[in-house]
Design an enzyme around this catalytic site. Structure first.
Site, short mmCIF file in Angstrom:
data_model
loop_
_atom_site.label_atom_id
_atom_site.label_comp_id
_atom_site.label_asym_id
_atom_site.label_seq_id
_atom_site.Cartn_x
_atom_site.Cartn_y
_atom_site.Cartn_z
N ASP A 74 -12.34 9.90 -6.96
CA ASP A 74 -12.05 9.01 -8.08
C ASP A 74 -12.79 9.26 -9.31
OD1 ASP A 74 -11.03 6.44 -8.96
OD2 ASP A 74 -12.15 5.50 -7.82
N HIS A 111 0.53 3.01 -10.67
CA HIS A 111 -1.07 3.53 -9.27
C HIS A 111 0.01 4.87 -8.04
CE1 HIS A 111 -3.73 3.96 -6.62
NE2 HIS A 111 -4.87 2.56 -7.09
N ARG A 146 1.28 -6.70 -9.82
CA ARG A 146 1.48 -6.59 -8.58
C ARG A 146 2.23 -7.53 -7.36
NH1 ARG A 146 -3.76 -3.44 -5.83
NH2 ARG A 146 -4.48 -5.38 -6.31
N ARG A 187 0.92 -1.38 0.21
CA ARG A 187 -0.59 0.26 0.04
C ARG A 187 0.73 1.13 0.05
NH1 ARG A 187 -4.77 1.09 -1.48
NH2 ARG A 187 -5.96 -0.42 0.47
N GLU A 227 -1.91 9.26 -11.14
CA GLU A 227 -1.44 8.48 -12.31
C GLU A 227 -1.82 8.27 -13.36
OE1 GLU A 227 -4.03 4.80 -10.51
OE2 GLU A 227 -4.77 6.18 -8.99
#
Length: 299
Positions: free
Chosen positions: A202, A158, A89, A66, A259
């Site tokens: 978002d 990200h 990831r 994170r 991003e």
């Protein structure tokens, strides 16, 4: 053949056993997790850390991290019914090149073909990521379609960035840009003025390749993009922070994400043999404080 590392680069593991590449160069210190080829920390000499990392993340093997710059590949968000943000990831990447010069370091990681074949059967992708770290962060994620049929690619770098206080942070460079509001039934809207933060946000901004600037008292940066006509801006705010894994309840106050992406209408269709590079460069907002690191300059 064993890769010989420069003196400033070494392998390490944390107490939980997660494997990292650590960089201790006169111009920059950094850490990259081998799982995900995930740039977790980067601090140019004499500057504040350029990336935000959750203090609540135990950084366990086999788990996504994170913070830093997760690689969302070969799909972004919920573009497929499998797990969000693709396979990169958590995958075990391999360090294939590591070099240094007076201005910083260059590293290249590759995702092994057998890993792709196992997790994405019938999708003959080839992918590698390159980092150039010094006074600025440069990332280039390159994908090639090795198959005989077109394949859809959506992806994002990200990037988690620190801010002094989210209510005072703002982002310029997207005035007049179209965006998709993920919090309003994916409605298409148009940005008016700078972006500020008064609640959860978002959005996928699309149809623009312009650089954007984060205005912040202690962490002002410019985010430039390559091979990208979309940029995702995100902050979870308070309620969602409580639902996120490995995320402090008040973590939203000190971070946001900008991003570089190929998301929404900017997803790409790679023809057989075609390759595409998604890149970002993150530098201090004062241009005199950053220097471009090119692969040609690394000896």
């Amino acid at each position: 053949m064993t890769l010989v590392l420069p003196d400033c680069i070494r392998h390490s593991r944390n107490q939980a056993g997660k494997a990292f590449i650590d960089i201790a160069h006169p111009a920059v210190s950094a850490r990259i997790a081998l799982e995900g080829a995930h740039l977790l920390q980067c601090t140019p000499s004499g500057q504040a850390p350029m990336l935000w990392v959750s203090p609540d993340d135990p950084q366990l093997p086999g788990k996504s991290l994170r913070g830093g710059i997760p690689l969302c590949w070969p799909w972004f968000g919920g573009d497929r019914p499998q797990s969000a943000h693709g396979i990169a990831r958590r995958a075990p990447w391999q360090l294939s090149a590591a070099e240094q010069d007076a201005e910083g370091v260059y590293l290249r990681f590759e995702l092994p073909a057998d890993c792709i074949a196992e997790q994405l059967p019938g999708e003959p992708w080839q992918v590698h990521v390159e980092y150039r770290l010094g006074a600025a962060i440069e990332v280039q994620l390159t994908t090639r379609n090795l198959g005989e049929q077109p394949m859809k690619l959506s992806q994002a770098l990200h990037t988690y960035l620190p801010v002094t206080a989210i209510q005072q942070a703002r982002i310029s460079g997207l005035d007049g840009a179209a965006y998709i509001d993920a919090l309003d039934d994916w409605t298409h809207k148009t940005q008016a003025g700078d972006i500020d933060f008064t609640g959860e946000l978002d959005r996928i901004y699309y149809g623009t390749s312009a650089a954007v600037q984060l205005h912040d008292a202690a962490h002002p940066v410019v985010v430039e993009r390559q091979g990208s006509e979309s940029v995702v801006v995100w902050n979870p705010w308070q309620a969602k922070s409580l639902r996120l894994s490995e995320f402090p309840a008040n973590g939203y106050l000190g971070m946001l994400c900008i991003e570089a992406a190929n998301a929404g209408p900017d997803a790409r269709l790679l023809q057989p043999g075609e390759s595409h590079t998604l890149g970002t460069r993150i530098r201090p907002a004062n241009p005199a404080a950053a220097h471009v690191i090119t692969q040609d300059s690394v000896q």
